[in-house]
Scaffold this motif. Structure first.
Motif, PDB file in Angstrom:
ATOM      1  N   ASP A  26      97.705  78.179  13.497  1.00 52.64           N
ATOM      2  CA  ASP A  26      96.679  79.223  13.505  1.00 52.64           C
ATOM      3  C   ASP A  26      96.111  79.411  12.108  1.00 52.64           C
ATOM      4  O   ASP A  26      94.898  79.446  11.928  1.00 52.64           O
ATOM      5  CB  ASP A  26      97.289  80.559  13.953  1.00 52.64           C
ATOM      6  CG  ASP A  26      97.355  80.648  15.472  1.00 52.64           C
ATOM      7  OD1 ASP A  26      96.820  79.713  16.114  1.00 52.64           O
ATOM      8  OD2 ASP A  26      97.924  81.629  15.981  1.00 52.64           O
ATOM      9  N   LEU A  46      93.929  76.740  11.162  1.00 49.87           N
ATOM     10  CA  LEU A  46      92.619  76.892  11.797  1.00 49.87           C
ATOM     11  C   LEU A  46      91.804  77.988  11.100  1.00 49.87           C
ATOM     12  O   LEU A  46      90.612  77.824  10.812  1.00 49.87           O
ATOM     13  CB  LEU A  46      92.791  77.257  13.263  1.00 49.87           C
ATOM     14  CG  LEU A  46      92.841  76.076  14.229  1.00 49.87           C
ATOM     15  CD1 LEU A  46      93.092  76.583  15.636  1.00 49.87           C
ATOM     16  CD2 LEU A  46      91.526  75.289  14.177  1.00 49.87           C
ATOM     17  N   ILE A  47      92.493  79.099  10.819  1.00 49.14           N
ATOM     18  CA  ILE A  47      91.782  80.215  10.164  1.00 49.14           C
ATOM     19  C   ILE A  47      91.294  79.787   8.798  1.00 49.14           C
ATOM     20  O   ILE A  47      90.162  80.037   8.410  1.00 49.14           O
ATOM     21  CB  ILE A  47      92.705  81.442  10.054  1.00 49.14           C
ATOM     22  CG1 ILE A  47      92.946  82.024  11.445  1.00 49.14           C
ATOM     23  CG2 ILE A  47      92.084  82.518   9.144  1.00 49.14           C
ATOM     24  CD1 ILE A  47      93.984  83.122  11.491  1.00 49.14           C
ATOM     25  N   LYS A  54      90.630  76.780   7.913  1.00 48.96           N
ATOM     26  CA  LYS A  54      89.502  75.859   8.103  1.00 48.96           C
ATOM     27  C   LYS A  54      88.228  76.646   8.421  1.00 48.96           C
ATOM     28  O   LYS A  54      87.159  76.408   7.843  1.00 48.96           O
ATOM     29  CB  LYS A  54      89.844  74.918   9.262  1.00 48.96           C
ATOM     30  CG  LYS A  54      88.847  73.796   9.441  1.00 48.96           C
ATOM     31  CD  LYS A  54      89.440  72.736  10.389  1.00 48.96           C
ATOM     32  CE  LYS A  54      88.497  71.572  10.602  1.00 48.96           C
ATOM     33  NZ  LYS A  54      87.457  71.875  11.564  1.00 48.96           N
ATOM     34  N   ALA A  55      88.422  77.588   9.359  1.00 49.49           N
ATOM     35  CA  ALA A  55      87.252  78.388   9.751  1.00 49.49           C
ATOM     36  C   ALA A  55      86.695  79.120   8.539  1.00 49.49           C
ATOM     37  O   ALA A  55      85.486  79.121   8.301  1.00 49.49           O
ATOM     38  CB  ALA A  55      87.633  79.401  10.833  1.00 49.49           C
ATOM     39  N   THR A  56      87.614  79.702   7.775  1.00 49.64           N
ATOM     40  CA  THR A  56      87.171  80.471   6.616  1.00 49.64           C
ATOM     41  C   THR A  56      86.508  79.556   5.592  1.00 49.64           C
ATOM     42  O   THR A  56      85.459  79.882   5.042  1.00 49.64           O
ATOM     43  CB  THR A  56      88.365  81.202   5.985  1.00 49.64           C
ATOM     44  OG1 THR A  56      89.008  81.963   6.991  1.00 49.64           O
ATOM     45  CG2 THR A  56      87.912  82.123   4.879  1.00 49.64           C
ATOM     46  N   GLU A 108      85.070  76.636   6.108  1.00 47.95           N
ATOM     47  CA  GLU A 108      83.766  76.172   6.581  1.00 47.95           C
ATOM     48  C   GLU A 108      82.720  77.288   6.516  1.00 47.95           C
ATOM     49  O   GLU A 108      81.563  77.070   6.141  1.00 47.95           O
ATOM     50  CB  GLU A 108      83.886  75.638   8.009  1.00 47.95           C
ATOM     51  CG  GLU A 108      84.423  74.224   8.013  1.00 47.95           C
ATOM     52  CD  GLU A 108      84.468  73.633   9.413  1.00 47.95           C
ATOM     53  OE1 GLU A 108      85.151  72.628   9.580  1.00 47.95           O
ATOM     54  OE2 GLU A 108      83.812  74.192  10.324  1.00 47.95           O
ATOM     55  N   HIS A 109      83.224  78.463   6.887  1.00 49.15           N
ATOM     56  CA  HIS A 109      82.337  79.616   6.822  1.00 49.15           C
ATOM     57  C   HIS A 109      81.847  79.803   5.384  1.00 49.15           C
ATOM     58  O   HIS A 109      80.660  79.995   5.129  1.00 49.15           O
ATOM     59  CB  HIS A 109      83.085  80.857   7.306  1.00 49.15           C
ATOM     60  CG  HIS A 109      82.225  82.086   7.389  1.00 49.15           C
ATOM     61  ND1 HIS A 109      81.367  82.305   8.435  1.00 49.15           N
ATOM     62  CD2 HIS A 109      82.082  83.127   6.536  1.00 49.15           C
ATOM     63  CE1 HIS A 109      80.741  83.447   8.242  1.00 49.15           C
ATOM     64  NE2 HIS A 109      81.156  83.969   7.082  1.00 49.15           N
ATOM     65  N   GLY A 110      82.814  79.688   4.460  1.00 48.78           N
ATOM     66  CA  GLY A 110      82.473  79.813   3.043  1.00 48.78           C
ATOM     67  C   GLY A 110      81.457  78.761   2.641  1.00 48.78           C
ATOM     68  O   GLY A 110      80.498  79.053   1.933  1.00 48.78           O
ATOM     69  N   VAL A 144      79.276  77.253   4.529  1.00 51.69           N
ATOM     70  CA  VAL A 144      77.965  77.574   5.085  1.00 51.69           C
ATOM     71  C   VAL A 144      77.289  78.632   4.230  1.00 51.69           C
ATOM     72  O   VAL A 144      76.109  78.516   3.871  1.00 51.69           O
ATOM     73  CB  VAL A 144      78.103  78.057   6.541  1.00 51.69           C
ATOM     74  CG1 VAL A 144      76.784  78.656   7.028  1.00 51.69           C
ATOM     75  CG2 VAL A 144      78.534  76.918   7.433  1.00 51.69           C
ATOM     76  N   LEU A 145      78.080  79.653   3.901  1.00 47.54           N
ATOM     77  CA  LEU A 145      77.490  80.742   3.112  1.00 47.54           C
ATOM     78  C   LEU A 145      77.035  80.236   1.763  1.00 47.54           C
ATOM     79  O   LEU A 145      75.950  80.547   1.293  1.00 47.54           O
ATOM     80  CB  LEU A 145      78.506  81.870   2.930  1.00 47.54           C
ATOM     81  CG  LEU A 145      78.882  82.656   4.176  1.00 47.54           C
ATOM     82  CD1 LEU A 145      79.722  83.863   3.781  1.00 47.54           C
ATOM     83  CD2 LEU A 145      77.637  83.121   4.932  1.00 47.54           C
ATOM     84  N   TYR A 180      76.159  77.254   0.951  1.00 40.75           N
ATOM     85  CA  TYR A 180      74.962  76.436   1.110  1.00 40.75           C
ATOM     86  C   TYR A 180      73.731  77.343   1.258  1.00 40.75           C
ATOM     87  O   TYR A 180      72.710  77.160   0.589  1.00 40.75           O
ATOM     88  CB  TYR A 180      75.121  75.545   2.346  1.00 40.75           C
ATOM     89  CG  TYR A 180      73.835  74.842   2.734  1.00 40.75           C
ATOM     90  CD1 TYR A 180      73.402  73.718   2.023  1.00 40.75           C
ATOM     91  CD2 TYR A 180      73.062  75.308   3.790  1.00 40.75           C
ATOM     92  CE1 TYR A 180      72.219  73.098   2.360  1.00 40.75           C
ATOM     93  CE2 TYR A 180      71.886  74.682   4.130  1.00 40.75           C
ATOM     94  CZ  TYR A 180      71.467  73.566   3.410  1.00 40.75           C
ATOM     95  OH  TYR A 180      70.301  72.955   3.740  1.00 40.75           O
ATOM     96  N   GLN A 181      73.935  78.332   2.143  1.00 37.75           N
ATOM     97  CA  GLN A 181      72.817  79.229   2.418  1.00 37.75           C
ATOM     98  C   GLN A 181      72.407  79.977   1.145  1.00 37.75           C
ATOM     99  O   GLN A 181      71.236  80.040   0.796  1.00 37.75           O
ATOM    100  CB  GLN A 181      73.244  80.238   3.486  1.00 37.75           C
ATOM    101  CG  GLN A 181      72.092  80.797   4.272  1.00 37.75           C
ATOM    102  CD  GLN A 181      72.597  81.607   5.457  1.00 37.75           C
ATOM    103  OE1 GLN A 181      73.800  81.647   5.726  1.00 37.75           O
ATOM    104  NE2 GLN A 181      71.683  82.231   6.149  1.00 37.75           N
ATOM    105  N   LEU A 182      73.413  80.474   0.459  1.00 37.67           N
ATOM    106  CA  LEU A 182      73.123  81.255  -0.740  1.00 37.67           C
ATOM    107  C   LEU A 182      72.492  80.365  -1.805  1.00 37.67           C
ATOM    108  O   LEU A 182      71.554  80.764  -2.487  1.00 37.67           O
ATOM    109  CB  LEU A 182      74.404  81.898  -1.284  1.00 37.67           C
ATOM    110  CG  LEU A 182      74.892  83.086  -0.462  1.00 37.67           C
ATOM    111  CD1 LEU A 182      76.224  83.587  -0.993  1.00 37.67           C
ATOM    112  CD2 LEU A 182      73.856  84.202  -0.505  1.00 37.67           C
TER     113      LEU A 182
END
Lengths: 116, 667
Positions: B85, B88-89, B91-93, B95-97, B99-100, B102-104
């Protein structure tokens, strides 16, 4: 039990008890997991006695890493309940939702993901 | 070994001793061993029981260990799951980071790009000079294109320039630095800058500190204010000019005041002594002011009396108050009215004509203040004009009596000689038979009255038939049809006229023994008509047709109408003729002639009630009226109104004549 909604200038978390839906909007960029605790409390409060729960993040434009961690942990908590069906509603127009919501589904394969 | 028995005994002894020692030691060892064996047996039992207890203890321990292992296995599984878990968390975090991030990042880049573009757009489009200098050495590190162009800076070698290179006054740099050091920035300091083209302009200079990276820079902006400076200068000039003008104006006002005072005195004198009446009348109709002349014109002893007695000009002065209202209506529309003529009552009730020039004086809000005007007595002029008008009218009437109207018009338009040819005119001559004998019984006035009476009747007949009376020669009467205005049927009209004339002649009372009888001659053909000469001119006809017509009359008989063959041919279908035969006509030889005796009834126009008899009362009425008129006319000749020409007949009489001419045809 009346759940306390959270409403600030940057974001809002509203719980609609009749439809068991939590709507999260705005910009969520609290500093660290500790600061997410009130939000986690709202989520866990909604989870109590619920069989179905929907979390709508369509209008949540920004969520930082602590936020996604909080959301991940909540999903794990739901999964552990085993008797609750969770639906996540997001938008493909928001970049982070296109990636991170799928990762949440990996934590809980029974989670329903809706891009609306 | 046996060879030596002594030695052998000794030796045996020794060996027995030694064997005895050995047996003793063995006996002791046996005892020990027996003791040890006992001890060992006893000990083995103890160990055996101990081992048994230990074994039992181990068995229970193994059971516990097994339980603990199972618990551990559970814990391990949970941990592994949590680990999955968490992975996964994580990884999720992560990847989320990503994305952010990249966006920022893209947002930051875009924002930077926009900000740069904005800065470029501003700096390149602004007319303001923007120059960035290094604080330490004062060299230029950036200059916008306005600066490059205006100051002539080479963009490739910016650092070759100092800002002070462009200042006209070197002192200004020190000034700017001082102000910057004292206040941390410079705002709107006015300095002079030299352009690349040599032109010197005034600019408003501002300096702001900037921290760019490690170094400190100064942003200097220069805003061209030469036009304002120029405006200020010209404003100053203008102010001076205004002051001068104001002074001059003051002097002029003073002069003007003096002039005005003199003028006022002058106008006062004019007002008092004017021939024209001058006045101001309020909107409710009373005099606000009036000059002596006005009082005099209206017959009042003084202006005071006039102003006291006349309290409402509308009702008291104007003979026709409507005229006054008209005047006010005009004034309201046009503000001023000139030569407005009306009749006014004087103090004594007499009426005079006046001409007024009036202005309406109104306030800014349109409210009427008063009427201001002057008036002139034009009674005399009006009378003269009236007289003149009457004279002119009479002259015109006289001219019309002499000449046909179209000819008179042409003559008025300055045509010198009028001569026209007509191809088909009917000419008639009529003569009173034995006129010489008749007139011998009468006074000259009575002769004139008689001729006037007869010829006036003929004139009316001619007018009725649209014929043109040409002239009278003594007792002869000449009339023509179709000249100068063409008519439909000249011959018919002349025939009707001739028949009517004979009829009328019979109704005149005989003079003494002589009845009034006419001899009439008619011919038809081409004539020339016109006016010849310039004094005492008259419209006349010439030509053979005229001569022949005249001959027809002279060679005719009393009470008869003699006509030529031509005329007969023209009318034979519509009129009754009797052949006379051939007569010798001077200059023409023998001519066949006819008597015109009447009109064929079927051609008669139904102008009258057919039941009327030949001797109608109407006939008598006409002639009686005609006689009465001629007498009145002759009595009143000098005073006769030119408006009533002799030929004018009231409408009923004209209709009587119409009846009369149609009556004739039945005879």
């Amino acid at each position: 039990m009346k759940l306390v909604d959270i409403n600030t200038e940057e974001y809002s978390i509203l719980h609609d008890a009749t439809s068991n839906t939590i709507v999260i909007k705005g910009f969520l960029r609290l500093d660290g997991m500790e600061e997410y605790k009130p939000i986690m409390d709202v989520l866990l409060g909604a989870l109590e006695n619920a069989r179905n729960l929907t979390i709508n993040v369509r209008d949540l434009e920004f969520l930082n890493s602590s936020g996604i961690s909080t959301l991940s942990m909540f999903v794990v908590r739901v999964r552990e309940r085993k008797d609750v069906h969770l639906t996540l509603q997001g938008s493909e127009a928001v970049l982070w939702q296109t990636k991170s919501l799928k990762n949440l589904q990996r934590l809980m394969p029974s989670l329903t993901l809706e891009y609306i | 070994m046996e060879p030596n028995p002594t030695r052998e005994s000794a030796f045996l002894h020794q060996e027995i001793a030694e064997l005895r020692a050995e047996v003793a030691r063995l006996k002791k060892e046996n005892n020990d061993l027996q003791l040890t064996l006992l001890a060992t047996v006893e000990h083995g039992d103890t160990v055996e029981s101990e081992l048994h207890a230990t074994n039992r203890q181990l068995q229970s321990e193994i059971l516990q260990r097994r339980k603990a292992h199972a618990t551990l296995q559970d814990i391990l599984e949970t941990v592994l799951k949590d680990k999955a878990d968490l992975e996964l968390i994580l990884k999720a975090t992560a990847e989320h980071g990503d994305v952010l991030e990249y966006q920022l990042y893209t947002q930051a880049v875009e924002t930077m790009r926009q900000s740069e573009e904005l800065f470029r757009a501003i700096s390149e489009s602004t007319p303001i000079l923007m120059i960035l200098t290094q604080r330490l050495d004062g060299f230029i590190s950036f200059a916008n294109s306005t600066s490059l162009n205006q100051l002539g800076i080479d963009a490739q070698n910016l650092s070759n320039y100092h800002l002070r290179d462009f200042l006209v006054n070197p002192e200004d740099e020190r000034l700017l630095i001082e102000q910057f050091q004292a206040e941390g920035a410079v705002k709107n300091q006015e300095v002079q800058v030299k352009r690349a083209n040599g032109e010197v302009i005034w600019v408003s200079a501002s300096v702001h500190p900037l921290r760019l990276g490690a170094g400190e820079a100064l942003l200097t902006t220069l805003y061209d204010i030469s036009s304002r400076k120029q405006a200020e200068a010209s404003l100053l000039d203008y102010q001076q000019l205004l002051e001068n003008q104001a002074q001059e104006l003051e002097e002029r006002v003073e002069r003007r005041t003096t002039e005005l005072r003199q003028a006022e005195e002058k106008y006062r004198s004019i007002f008092e002594n004017a021939v024209e009446g001058i006045y101001q009348v309020s909107s409710d109709g009373h005099y606000l002011s009036a000059n002596p002349a006005l009082a005099e014109i209206l017959g009042y002893a003084s202006t005071e009396e006039l102003m006291a007695m006349v309290t409402n000009v509308d009702r008291q002065l104007y003979v026709q108050p409507m005229r006054r209202f008209e005047l006010i209506a005009y004034l309201k529309r046009y503000r001023s009215v000139s030569d407005f003529e009306s009749e006014l009552y004087c103090k004594d009730g007499s009426i005079i004509w006046v001409s007024e020039n009036v202005r309406l004086i109104v306030r800014d809000d349109g409210e009427i203040v008063c009427f201001e005007g002057s008036l002139q007595n034009i009674t005399h002029r009006r009378r003269t004009q009236e007289e003149l008008r009457r004279h002119r009218h009479r002259t015109e009437q006289l001219l019309l009596n002499i000449l046909p109207q179209p000819i008179a018009e042409r003559l008025k338009q300055e045509e010198k000689t009028i001569v026209d040819s007509f191809s088909n005119a009917a000419v008639m001559f009529a003569d009173i038979v034995n006129f010489t004998a008749i007139s011998s019984n009468l006074s000259p006035e009575e002769v004139v009255d008689l001729l006037n009476s007869v010829f006036s009747t003929f004139d009316q007949l001619a007018e009725l038939k649209r014929l043109e009376k040409v002239k009278t020669i003594g007792d002869a009467y000449m009339v023509v049809g179709g000249v100068p205005m063409p008519i439909d049927d000249p011959a018919g009209a002349i025939a009707d006229m001739a028949l009517a004339m004979q009829k009328v002649a019979q109704t005149f009372s005989p003079i003494g023994n002589h009845p009034i009888m006419l001899r009439i001659g008619i011919h038809q053909g081409p004539v020339t008509a016109g006016i010849i000469g310039s004094r005492k001119f008259s419209y006349d006809l010439w030509g053979d047709t005229v001569n022949v017509a005249s001959r027809m009359e002279t060679l005719g008989e009393p009470g008869q109408i003699q006509v030529t063959q031509t005329f007969f041919e023209e009318l034979r279908d519509r009129y009754r003729f009797e052949e006379r035969g051939s007569i010798d006509v001077k200059g023409k030889g023998m001519m066949k002639t006819y008597w015109l005796v009447g009109k064929i009834k079927s051609y008669q126009r139904k102008l009258v009630n057919p039941t009327m008899s030949k001797e109608t009362p109407a006939t008598k009425k006409i002639l009686e009226k005609e006689k009465a008129r001629s007498i009145i006319s002759s009595n009143n000749l000098p005073e006769r109104q030119p408006r009533e020409p002799q030929t004018a007949i009231p409408a009923p009489e004209l209709s009587d004549l119409a009846e009369y001419t149609s009556d004739i045809t039945s005879g």
